[in-house]
Design a protein around this motif. Sequence first.
Motif, short mmCIF file in Angstrom:
data_model
loop_
_atom_site.label_atom_id
_atom_site.label_comp_id
_atom_site.label_asym_id
_atom_site.label_seq_id
_atom_site.Cartn_x
_atom_site.Cartn_y
_atom_site.Cartn_z
N ALA A 107 0.74 -1.30 -0.41
CA ALA A 107 -0.01 0.08 0.30
C ALA A 107 1.14 1.06 -0.08
CB ALA A 107 -1.27 -0.09 0.94
N GLY A 108 2.34 1.33 0.23
CA GLY A 108 3.06 2.21 0.23
C GLY A 108 3.66 2.17 -1.53
N ALA A 109 5.02 2.55 -1.85
CA ALA A 109 5.14 2.90 -3.39
C ALA A 109 6.50 1.71 -3.51
CB ALA A 109 6.04 4.55 -3.57
N THR A 110 6.45 1.09 -4.34
CA THR A 110 7.70 0.12 -4.39
C THR A 110 8.30 0.35 -5.44
OG1 THR A 110 5.66 -1.09 -5.74
CG2 THR A 110 5.91 -1.70 -2.72
N LEU A 111 9.37 0.02 -5.77
CA LEU A 111 10.28 0.21 -7.04
C LEU A 111 10.71 -1.43 -6.86
CD1 LEU A 111 12.61 2.22 -7.72
CD2 LEU A 111 13.94 1.47 -5.85
N GLN A 112 10.36 -1.38 -8.57
CA GLN A 112 11.01 -2.40 -9.23
C GLN A 112 13.00 -2.48 -9.25
OE1 GLN A 112 9.85 -3.31 -12.50
NE2 GLN A 112 6.96 -2.42 -12.36
N ARG A 113 13.25 -2.74 -8.51
CA ARG A 113 14.59 -3.04 -8.13
C ARG A 113 15.66 -4.20 -9.16
NH1 ARG A 113 17.19 -3.47 -1.87
NH2 ARG A 113 17.05 -5.72 -3.00
N GLY A 114 15.35 -4.01 -10.35
CA GLY A 114 16.40 -5.02 -10.82
C GLY A 114 17.02 -5.33 -11.77
N PRO A 115 17.74 -6.07 -12.54
CA PRO A 115 19.10 -6.26 -13.13
C PRO A 115 19.81 -4.66 -13.62
CG PRO A 115 18.51 -8.16 -12.80
CD PRO A 115 17.27 -7.54 -12.10
N PRO A 116 20.78 -4.62 -14.31
CA PRO A 116 20.63 -3.44 -15.18
C PRO A 116 19.89 -3.75 -16.13
CG PRO A 116 22.89 -3.73 -14.01
CD PRO A 116 22.04 -4.92 -13.26
N ASP A 117 19.91 -4.54 -17.03
CA ASP A 117 19.51 -4.97 -17.92
C ASP A 117 17.69 -4.97 -18.25
OD1 ASP A 117 19.71 -7.16 -16.97
OD2 ASP A 117 20.08 -8.17 -18.57
N PHE A 266 14.11 3.22 1.24
CA PHE A 266 13.77 4.53 0.55
C PHE A 266 15.03 4.81 -0.04
CE2 PHE A 266 13.88 9.19 0.70
CZ PHE A 266 13.68 9.54 -0.07
N ASP A 267 16.08 5.03 -0.03
CA ASP A 267 17.54 5.14 0.34
C ASP A 267 17.81 4.44 -0.94
OD1 ASP A 267 18.26 7.11 2.62
OD2 ASP A 267 19.82 5.04 2.91
N ASP A 268 17.07 2.92 -1.86
CA ASP A 268 17.17 2.73 -2.80
C ASP A 268 16.40 3.38 -4.43
OD1 ASP A 268 19.02 1.13 -2.25
OD2 ASP A 268 17.14 -0.84 -2.27
N LEU A 269 15.54 4.18 -4.44
CA LEU A 269 14.80 5.35 -4.40
C LEU A 269 15.66 5.84 -5.34
CD1 LEU A 269 12.33 5.42 -5.63
CD2 LEU A 269 12.26 7.15 -3.82
N ALA A 270 16.80 6.55 -4.71
CA ALA A 270 17.29 7.27 -5.46
C ALA A 270 18.16 6.89 -6.58
CB ALA A 270 17.90 8.51 -4.79
N LYS A 271 18.78 5.82 -6.37
CA LYS A 271 20.47 4.90 -6.92
C LYS A 271 19.30 4.29 -8.01
CE LYS A 271 21.93 3.76 -2.34
NZ LYS A 271 22.65 2.46 -1.78
N VAL A 272 17.89 3.93 -8.35
CA VAL A 272 17.27 3.62 -9.23
C VAL A 272 16.80 4.03 -10.35
CG1 VAL A 272 16.38 1.13 -9.63
CG2 VAL A 272 18.11 1.05 -8.03
N ALA A 273 15.81 4.43 -9.15
CA ALA A 273 14.81 5.38 -10.33
C ALA A 273 15.03 6.53 -11.02
CB ALA A 273 12.92 5.54 -9.23
#
Length: 281
Positions: A107-117, A266-273
Amino acid sequence: GHLPCVSMATSERPPRPSVPPPPPSFVLTQRAMLAKPGAEAGAPAPTFLQRLCCVELKRRERLNEWMILDDNADAAPSLIERLLCRCTSAARSNSHIADVPQIRGLAGATLQRGPPDWRTSGSVQTLKWSHFDEEKRVATLQVFGGFGGLPSSGLWTEKDVLAWHCLINLGRLCNYSYRFEFYDDWRSADIKIMSNCCGCVPCCLPCCPAWCTVPDWLMKFNAVQVGEKVDGSHWVRNSSYFGAPMQYSYDLVEVVRPDGSPGAYFDDLAKVAPEAMLVSR
């Protein structure tokens, strides 16, 4: 005569009352306002293509505001929404998935943290505004919006590339939807892909619901929670095509909680999105 001596000593001031710290959601919003002053300040002006395709760019820094905290009640329907028979403003409807502790993170915002490809790595989505039946353990989301159903524009982000300008609208015309069927323990879910076949069957009109479910032998997705902590904050998404064994696709992690505060990842957001996120409107 001498003037009376007046002592300049002052009594010690009483201590100031302690002020409770602001909630994390307020801090996150304030950081966004400092980084980008003004409503959606810093965002590039909509291009002709974005206006034509009824999409817009949203700022990553304000993700908690426009995806989680805003019910979008005052947003005027776009041209394509009017063509799909949504002609008036309508508020998003809370699914209350947050009331189920085992999957609250969805119910929050979820990030797809996938491989670069991975083609959709960096996408962000939420089930906060989906249709949810707790008794049946089923949640359904029109990924980019579409005919009928609940207001779903702006709940799924993609990269700002030409292909997604077209695919977002194809998804809307096809009523492209995901049906999440959770198991009894809420630790895993099968994800069914649904549409109205408008994009592949000429006689199908876009103004009809998603009546067709893609068979599992053709395409199948699932999601499984990671670790002992079962709160919906970390899932592994697996995929299968043409009957092949399930293979890892990406990690799905909570970056913003349902109340708008920073999530566990949360810290992954700026790294991936990407900083500018493309959404339907």
